[in-house]
Scaffold this motif. Structure first.
Motif, PDB file in Angstrom:
ATOM      1  N   ARG A  69       0.860  -1.183   0.000  1.00  0.00           N
ATOM      2  CA  ARG A  69       0.000   0.000   0.000  1.00  0.00           C
ATOM      3  C   ARG A  69       0.891   1.227   0.000  1.00  0.00           C
ATOM      4  O   ARG A  69       1.886   1.266   0.724  1.00  0.00           O
ATOM      5  CB  ARG A  69      -0.895  -0.002   1.245  1.00  0.00           C
ATOM      6  CG  ARG A  69      -1.856   1.153   1.287  1.00  0.00           C
ATOM      7  CD  ARG A  69      -2.906   0.985   2.377  1.00  0.00           C
ATOM      8  NE  ARG A  69      -3.696   2.200   2.501  1.00  0.00           N
ATOM      9  CZ  ARG A  69      -4.695   2.346   3.364  1.00  0.00           C
ATOM     10  NH1 ARG A  69      -5.025   1.367   4.174  1.00  0.00           N
ATOM     11  NH2 ARG A  69      -5.361   3.482   3.421  1.00  0.00           N
ATOM     12  N   LYS A  70       0.521   2.207  -0.787  1.00  0.00           N
ATOM     13  CA  LYS A  70       1.378   3.376  -0.948  1.00  0.00           C
ATOM     14  C   LYS A  70       1.361   4.272   0.280  1.00  0.00           C
ATOM     15  O   LYS A  70       0.549   4.113   1.187  1.00  0.00           O
ATOM     16  CB  LYS A  70       0.955   4.165  -2.188  1.00  0.00           C
ATOM     17  CG  LYS A  70       1.370   3.475  -3.486  1.00  0.00           C
ATOM     18  CD  LYS A  70       1.417   4.447  -4.655  1.00  0.00           C
ATOM     19  CE  LYS A  70       2.466   5.525  -4.413  1.00  0.00           C
ATOM     20  NZ  LYS A  70       2.724   6.345  -5.613  1.00  0.00           N
ATOM     21  N   ALA A  71       2.255   5.237   0.263  1.00  0.00           N
ATOM     22  CA  ALA A  71       2.438   6.120   1.418  1.00  0.00           C
ATOM     23  C   ALA A  71       1.167   6.889   1.762  1.00  0.00           C
ATOM     24  O   ALA A  71       0.443   7.351   0.887  1.00  0.00           O
ATOM     25  CB  ALA A  71       3.573   7.097   1.130  1.00  0.00           C
ATOM     26  N   ARG A  72       0.940   7.008   3.051  1.00  0.00           N
ATOM     27  CA  ARG A  72      -0.173   7.814   3.583  1.00  0.00           C
ATOM     28  C   ARG A  72       0.262   8.303   4.954  1.00  0.00           C
ATOM     29  O   ARG A  72       1.242   7.794   5.515  1.00  0.00           O
ATOM     30  CB  ARG A  72      -1.446   6.974   3.678  1.00  0.00           C
ATOM     31  CG  ARG A  72      -1.342   5.798   4.610  1.00  0.00           C
ATOM     32  CD  ARG A  72      -2.476   4.796   4.341  1.00  0.00           C
ATOM     33  NE  ARG A  72      -2.081   3.465   4.759  1.00  0.00           N
ATOM     34  CZ  ARG A  72      -2.464   2.898   5.915  1.00  0.00           C
ATOM     35  NH1 ARG A  72      -3.249   3.557   6.734  1.00  0.00           N
ATOM     36  NH2 ARG A  72      -2.070   1.686   6.230  1.00  0.00           N
ATOM     37  N   PRO A  73      -0.457   9.277   5.515  1.00  0.00           N
ATOM     38  CA  PRO A  73      -0.046   9.807   6.818  1.00  0.00           C
ATOM     39  C   PRO A  73       0.006   8.724   7.896  1.00  0.00           C
ATOM     40  O   PRO A  73      -0.814   7.809   7.905  1.00  0.00           O
ATOM     41  CB  PRO A  73      -1.137  10.836   7.124  1.00  0.00           C
ATOM     42  CG  PRO A  73      -1.643  11.269   5.780  1.00  0.00           C
ATOM     43  CD  PRO A  73      -1.574  10.025   4.918  1.00  0.00           C
ATOM     44  N   ASP A  74       0.987   8.840   8.764  1.00  0.00           N
ATOM     45  CA  ASP A  74       1.160   7.904   9.888  1.00  0.00           C
ATOM     46  C   ASP A  74       0.426   8.469  11.106  1.00  0.00           C
ATOM     47  O   ASP A  74       0.890   9.407  11.737  1.00  0.00           O
ATOM     48  CB  ASP A  74       2.654   7.762  10.174  1.00  0.00           C
ATOM     49  CG  ASP A  74       2.934   6.849  11.368  1.00  0.00           C
ATOM     50  OD1 ASP A  74       1.977   6.468  12.080  1.00  0.00           O
ATOM     51  OD2 ASP A  74       4.113   6.533  11.584  1.00  0.00           O
ATOM     52  N   PRO A  75      -0.730   7.892  11.436  1.00  0.00           N
ATOM     53  CA  PRO A  75      -1.549   8.477  12.515  1.00  0.00           C
ATOM     54  C   PRO A  75      -0.925   8.343  13.908  1.00  0.00           C
ATOM     55  O   PRO A  75      -1.350   9.038  14.831  1.00  0.00           O
ATOM     56  CB  PRO A  75      -2.864   7.688  12.415  1.00  0.00           C
ATOM     57  CG  PRO A  75      -2.508   6.400  11.750  1.00  0.00           C
ATOM     58  CD  PRO A  75      -1.351   6.698  10.841  1.00  0.00           C
ATOM     59  N   THR A  76       0.081   7.510  14.054  1.00  0.00           N
ATOM     60  CA  THR A  76       0.712   7.421  15.375  1.00  0.00           C
ATOM     61  C   THR A  76       1.435   8.722  15.725  1.00  0.00           C
ATOM     62  O   THR A  76       1.736   8.964  16.887  1.00  0.00           O
ATOM     63  CB  THR A  76       1.710   6.247  15.464  1.00  0.00           C
ATOM     64  OG1 THR A  76       2.818   6.471  14.573  1.00  0.00           O
ATOM     65  CG2 THR A  76       1.044   4.919  15.129  1.00  0.00           C
ATOM     66  N   ALA A  77       1.691   9.560  14.725  1.00  0.00           N
ATOM     67  CA  ALA A  77       2.418  10.808  14.978  1.00  0.00           C
ATOM     68  C   ALA A  77       1.628  11.770  15.862  1.00  0.00           C
ATOM     69  O   ALA A  77       2.211  12.607  16.546  1.00  0.00           O
ATOM     70  CB  ALA A  77       2.793  11.482  13.659  1.00  0.00           C
TER      71      ALA A  77
END
Length: 157
Positions: A69-77
């Motif tokens: 799956r391509k890059a997307r925002p990392d919600p753990t941030a």
DNA sequence: GCCAACGTTGGC
DNA sequence: GCCAACGTTGGC
């Protein structure tokens, strides 16, 4: 765009090749370095990954994965409960990205960092450079294939 | 556990 | 914009 090859480091205590094998697919969370983030943005579905175990004995390549799956925002941030929280990040300004990775295979044995360093063919690989901390690195296809072959052979003493 | 190497922060 | 101080990575 032709397929590219990468090396991704993880501490097996946190996330190991066995964890990925069990889950089959997983988001690669927690990258908090701009250079590594920029590589994540370049990743395409189908790119192949050397799954590298760091901060363990011995460190080395434990198996193969691929980008699914391509890059997307990392919600753990922006998750205050996450170890990877970054106060500067938010849903409006995610800063950090992640891809999802899919298990391909676990090597019959770990191809250790020491072996990588010892192989003349692999001279020039980023991972063997002294002081190289980058957790995501581009890899030459020739090096990738060579390491996959090393995993099938006994260690040369 | 040590520490070299590197990235980030913040005072100036 | 410089750079010292600090924090992190990760092999050893």
């Amino acid at each position: 765009m032709s397929k590219r090859y990468w090396l991704m480091k993880t501490e097996p205590d946190v996330f190991s090749i066995d964890d990925l094998k069990r889950l089959k697919r997983a988001p690669w969370e927690g990258v908090r370095n701009y250079q590594a983030r920029n590589f994540i943005r370049e990743m395409e579905i189908g790119d192949e990954i050397l799954f590298y175990h760091s901060s363990t004995e011995p460190p080395g390549v434990a198996g193969l994965a691929k980008v699914c799956r391509k890059a997307r925002p990392d919600p753990t941030a922006w998750d205050p409960k996450s170890d990877y929280v970054d106060p500067k990040a938010s849903p409006q300004n995610p800063i950090w990205m992640m891809v999802d990775v899919e298990f391909m295979r676990k090597f019959p044995r770990v191809v250790t960092l020491e072996e990588l360093k010892r192989s003349p063919f692999l001279a020039g690989m980023l991972v063997i450079r002294r002081g190289m901390r980058l957790s995501i690195q581009p890899v030459e296809k020739e090096h990738f294939d060579f390491i996959a072959k090393m995993a099938e052979k006994p260690v040369v003493a």
